[in-house]
Design a protein around this motif. Sequence first.
Motif, PDB file in Angstrom:
ATOM      1  N   TYR A  15       0.805  -1.219   0.000  1.00 21.79           N
ATOM      2  CA  TYR A  15       0.000   0.000   0.000  1.00 21.79           C
ATOM      3  C   TYR A  15       0.840   1.271   0.000  1.00 21.79           C
ATOM      4  CZ  TYR A  15       0.667   0.636   5.041  1.00 21.79           C
ATOM      5  OH  TYR A  15       1.204   0.844   6.279  1.00 21.79           O
ATOM      6  N   SER A  48      -3.654   5.676   3.805  1.00 23.40           N
ATOM      7  CA  SER A  48      -4.852   5.167   4.476  1.00 23.40           C
ATOM      8  C   SER A  48      -5.785   4.459   3.503  1.00 23.40           C
ATOM      9  CB  SER A  48      -5.579   6.325   5.167  1.00 23.40           C
ATOM     10  OG  SER A  48      -6.757   5.886   5.751  1.00 23.40           O
ATOM     11  N   LYS A  49      -6.044   5.104   2.371  1.00 26.80           N
ATOM     12  CA  LYS A  49      -6.953   4.545   1.361  1.00 26.80           C
ATOM     13  C   LYS A  49      -6.453   3.198   0.849  1.00 26.80           C
ATOM     14  CE  LYS A  49      -8.322   5.200  -3.406  1.00 26.80           C
ATOM     15  NZ  LYS A  49      -8.214   6.005  -4.598  1.00 26.80           N
ATOM     16  N   TRP A  50      -5.162   3.140   0.468  1.00 25.58           N
ATOM     17  CA  TRP A  50      -4.636   1.915  -0.122  1.00 25.58           C
ATOM     18  C   TRP A  50      -4.409   0.814   0.896  1.00 25.58           C
ATOM     19  CZ3 TRP A  50      -5.535   0.472  -4.669  1.00 25.58           C
ATOM     20  CH2 TRP A  50      -5.815   1.442  -5.628  1.00 25.58           C
ATOM     21  N   HIS A  51      -4.115   1.183   2.127  1.00 25.50           N
ATOM     22  CA  HIS A  51      -4.005   0.176   3.178  1.00 25.50           C
ATOM     23  C   HIS A  51      -5.352  -0.520   3.348  1.00 25.50           C
ATOM     24  CE1 HIS A  51      -3.674  -1.377   7.333  1.00 25.50           C
ATOM     25  NE2 HIS A  51      -2.490  -1.733   6.875  1.00 25.50           N
ATOM     26  N   GLU A  52      -6.425   0.268   3.416  1.00 23.14           N
ATOM     27  CA  GLU A  52      -7.773  -0.293   3.548  1.00 23.14           C
ATOM     28  C   GLU A  52      -8.178  -1.086   2.306  1.00 23.14           C
ATOM     29  OE1 GLU A  52     -12.376   1.210   4.005  1.00 23.14           O
ATOM     30  OE2 GLU A  52     -10.774   2.480   4.787  1.00 23.14           O
ATOM     31  N   ASN A  53      -7.982  -0.532   1.123  1.00 25.75           N
ATOM     32  CA  ASN A  53      -8.367  -1.217  -0.122  1.00 25.75           C
ATOM     33  C   ASN A  53      -7.695  -2.572  -0.271  1.00 25.75           C
ATOM     34  OD1 ASN A  53     -10.029   0.845  -0.979  1.00 25.75           O
ATOM     35  ND2 ASN A  53      -8.577   1.684  -2.452  1.00 25.75           N
ATOM     36  N   ALA A  55      -6.132  -4.365   2.129  1.00 25.64           N
ATOM     37  CA  ALA A  55      -6.353  -5.258   3.264  1.00 25.64           C
ATOM     38  C   ALA A  55      -7.714  -5.946   3.189  1.00 25.64           C
ATOM     39  CB  ALA A  55      -6.230  -4.482   4.573  1.00 25.64           C
ATOM     40  N   THR A  56      -8.726  -5.215   2.723  1.00 26.76           N
ATOM     41  CA  THR A  56     -10.077  -5.781   2.694  1.00 26.76           C
ATOM     42  C   THR A  56     -10.398  -6.462   1.381  1.00 26.76           C
ATOM     43  OG1 THR A  56     -11.023  -3.666   1.983  1.00 26.76           O
ATOM     44  CG2 THR A  56     -10.970  -4.107   4.355  1.00 26.76           C
TER      45      THR A  56
END
Length: 107
Positions: A15, A48-53, A55-56
């Motif tokens: 990310y 933040s955006k890419w960590h969430e995208n 990870a989920t």
Amino acid sequence: FSKLSVVRTAQPDEYEMIAGLYTASHEIVRTVRIGEWVESRSLDEYHSKWHENLATGSADSTILVAVIDEAIVGTIRVSSMGAREFDAQMSGMHVEPDLPGQGIGAC
């Protein structure tokens, strides 16, 4: 393009590299389009955006990355259209601004 080692699915731990690529890509946009949206982009927001995208994940889309010498130099999202007339849609294509004309976007 001859140095391209692989095009593959992005991994959750990448990310930060993807966020950096988006930020660098938007720096180019800043030079030709000054506006509130462009000015509001930040590396922290992309982290933040890419960590969430990543990870989920998503059943409806895949993030692909182009890699040269272990560095992510391109990314694109391929999403299901959910319609019979279209199989998928490509969106959010970003290529390392320091590598123009190398064929990375053509992969």
